[in-house]
Design an enzyme around this catalytic site. Structure first.
Site, mmCIF file in Angstrom:
data_model
loop_
_atom_site.group_PDB
_atom_site.id
_atom_site.type_symbol
_atom_site.label_atom_id
_atom_site.label_comp_id
_atom_site.label_asym_id
_atom_site.label_seq_id
_atom_site.Cartn_x
_atom_site.Cartn_y
_atom_site.Cartn_z
ATOM 1 N N LYS A 111 0.619 -1.031 -0.125
ATOM 2 C CA LYS A 111 0.247 0.151 -0.186
ATOM 3 C C LYS A 111 0.927 0.801 -0.291
ATOM 4 O O LYS A 111 0.447 2.264 -0.450
ATOM 5 C CB LYS A 111 -0.775 -0.334 1.402
ATOM 6 C CG LYS A 111 -2.056 -1.402 0.963
ATOM 7 C CD LYS A 111 -2.883 -0.850 0.406
ATOM 8 C CE LYS A 111 -4.407 -1.632 0.210
ATOM 9 N NZ LYS A 111 -4.942 -1.536 -0.533
ATOM 10 N N LYS A 194 -6.399 -13.914 -13.035
ATOM 11 C CA LYS A 194 -7.393 -14.392 -12.227
ATOM 12 C C LYS A 194 -8.372 -13.002 -12.186
ATOM 13 O O LYS A 194 -7.990 -11.992 -12.850
ATOM 14 C CB LYS A 194 -6.882 -14.043 -11.285
ATOM 15 C CG LYS A 194 -7.703 -14.212 -9.615
ATOM 16 C CD LYS A 194 -6.808 -13.708 -7.971
ATOM 17 C CE LYS A 194 -7.130 -13.519 -7.171
ATOM 18 N NZ LYS A 194 -7.307 -12.604 -6.728
ATOM 19 N N LYS A 197 -11.687 -7.801 -9.998
ATOM 20 C CA LYS A 197 -12.610 -6.513 -10.650
ATOM 21 C C LYS A 197 -11.660 -5.361 -10.622
ATOM 22 O O LYS A 197 -11.750 -4.397 -10.848
ATOM 23 C CB LYS A 197 -13.382 -6.076 -10.131
ATOM 24 C CG LYS A 197 -13.208 -5.976 -8.057
ATOM 25 C CD LYS A 197 -14.977 -5.346 -7.524
ATOM 26 C CE LYS A 197 -14.899 -5.806 -5.987
ATOM 27 N NZ LYS A 197 -14.915 -7.104 -5.547
#
Ligand code: TRP
Length: 331
Positions: A111, A194, A197
């Site tokens: 992150k 994979k 979204k």
């Protein structure tokens, strides 16, 4: 009976990858385990959804779960923020968690790399909140994917640390529940390995997609110009079409198109048409229930309230015990 805990962040509709990856196994697990499935809305706040989106997303995930077959009579299904006891347990655990170990977590470092302007404290504390989710119900097993294994390891560390510091044998050390063979990995329609979204919306088929939408998405799936010699290895995008077909179509249908491929007679247009119909048939019962549930607020509200009540009873017991162990006393 073993206690199972699992959470899902409410970031949108559930897709076929979610279904074959975890949901289908949750549905089986609820028959012989004491399952707590919750919607991790606190965790989702690390990405700052708008208030309107937050509630809509929670409701959609709840509906998708129920429509797919999570049974509120067998499992406890609840919204994380309906059980704020998890915040107290997070605070209590965090006193013995070190900033350095949180900074070393792979998902946190990722992150920091990807969004250097939003390294909030919630992200740093994410593994402690997740540990609290799990320890709140004293889980034996946690079904996790690869990306969550480190978080579960930390949960065990925190549990063991608590037991050690207070000289008790209170928390069990939860183990990863690996579905192994039963885990079917669903690829994307865009040639990626994979269905995801976050990578590409168009690569996903949602359980709530209308048949016309499913047909459109499948017909647009990436393919190639076809094999030029018999038994040629398949390109990734073609492998993907076959993998999807293996998941939703009959073995005969799959064998038919394998044969066509191996003899260079395959027409991807025909294959996609068949695949689209088989996906439509596969998702139809779930899709129908989703439509029903979307117009039945009364039922959804009741399920959420019942789940919250059951989860709170379990949480109150744990937090009560933990307070006592720590030495927090009422006047
Ligand atoms: N971190 C998990 C994810 O992103 C979601 C989650 C939150 C969870 N709390 C949990 C999963 C407790 C299992 C158990 O997928």
């Amino acid at each position: 009976m073993d206690t199972v805990v699992s959470g899902i962040r409410p970031t949108g509709f559930l897709h076929l990858g979610n279904y074959f990856g975890a949901l289908r196994n949750f549905i089986k697990m609820q028959n012989d385990n004491n399952c707590f499935f919750f919607i991790a809305d606190y965790h989702s706040l690390t990405t700052h959804p708008t208030p309107a989106d937050l509630h809509t997303n929670i409701k959609n995930v709840l509906i998708d779960y129920l429509a797919a077959g999570i049974d509120p009579e067998k499992s406890t299904i609840y919204v994380q923020s309906d059980v704020p006891q998890v915040c107290e347990l997070t605070t209590l655990l965090s006193m013995n968690v070190y900033v350095g170990e949180l900074q070393r977590v792979a998902s946190f470092k990722e992150k920091v790399r990807r969004q250097p302007n939003n390294v909030n404290a919630g992200l740093l504390n994410y593994p402690v909140l997740m540990a609290a989710d799990i320890l709140l119900h004293r889980a034996d097993k946690v079904p996790v994917g690869k990306d969550q294994e480190q978080h579960l390891e930390m949960t065990r560390d925190f549990a063991q640390r608590f037991n050690h510091i207070y000289g008790v044998d209170y928390f069990k050390l939860p183990v990863a529940y690996n579905f192994g063979q039963q885990l079917v990995k669903i690829p994307g329609l865009d040639g990626s390995t994979k269905m995801s979204k976050s990578d590409n919306e168009a690569s996903c088929i949602y359980l709530s997609d209308e048949p016309t939408v499913i047909r459109k998405k499948v017909m647009k799936a990436v393919s190639d110009s076809g094999p030029t010699e018999p038994n040629q290895p398949k390109a990734q995008a073609i492998e993907n079409l076959f993998a999807l077909m293996a998941a939703v179509s009959s073995p005969e249908t799959l064998a038919f198109f394998e044969e066509k491929y191996n003899t260079c007679q395959i027409r991807y247009g025909d294959m996609k048409k068949q695949l689209a119909e088989d996906i439509v048939n596969f998702t139809a019962p779930i899709y129908e229930r989703i439509k029903e549930l979307r117009s039945n607020d009364e039922y959804i509200n009741r399920v959420a309230r019942q789940g919250a009540e059951k989860a709170r009873a379990s949480a109150d017991q744990t937090v009560g015990n933990v307070r006592e162990i720590i030495g927090i006393k009422h006047f």
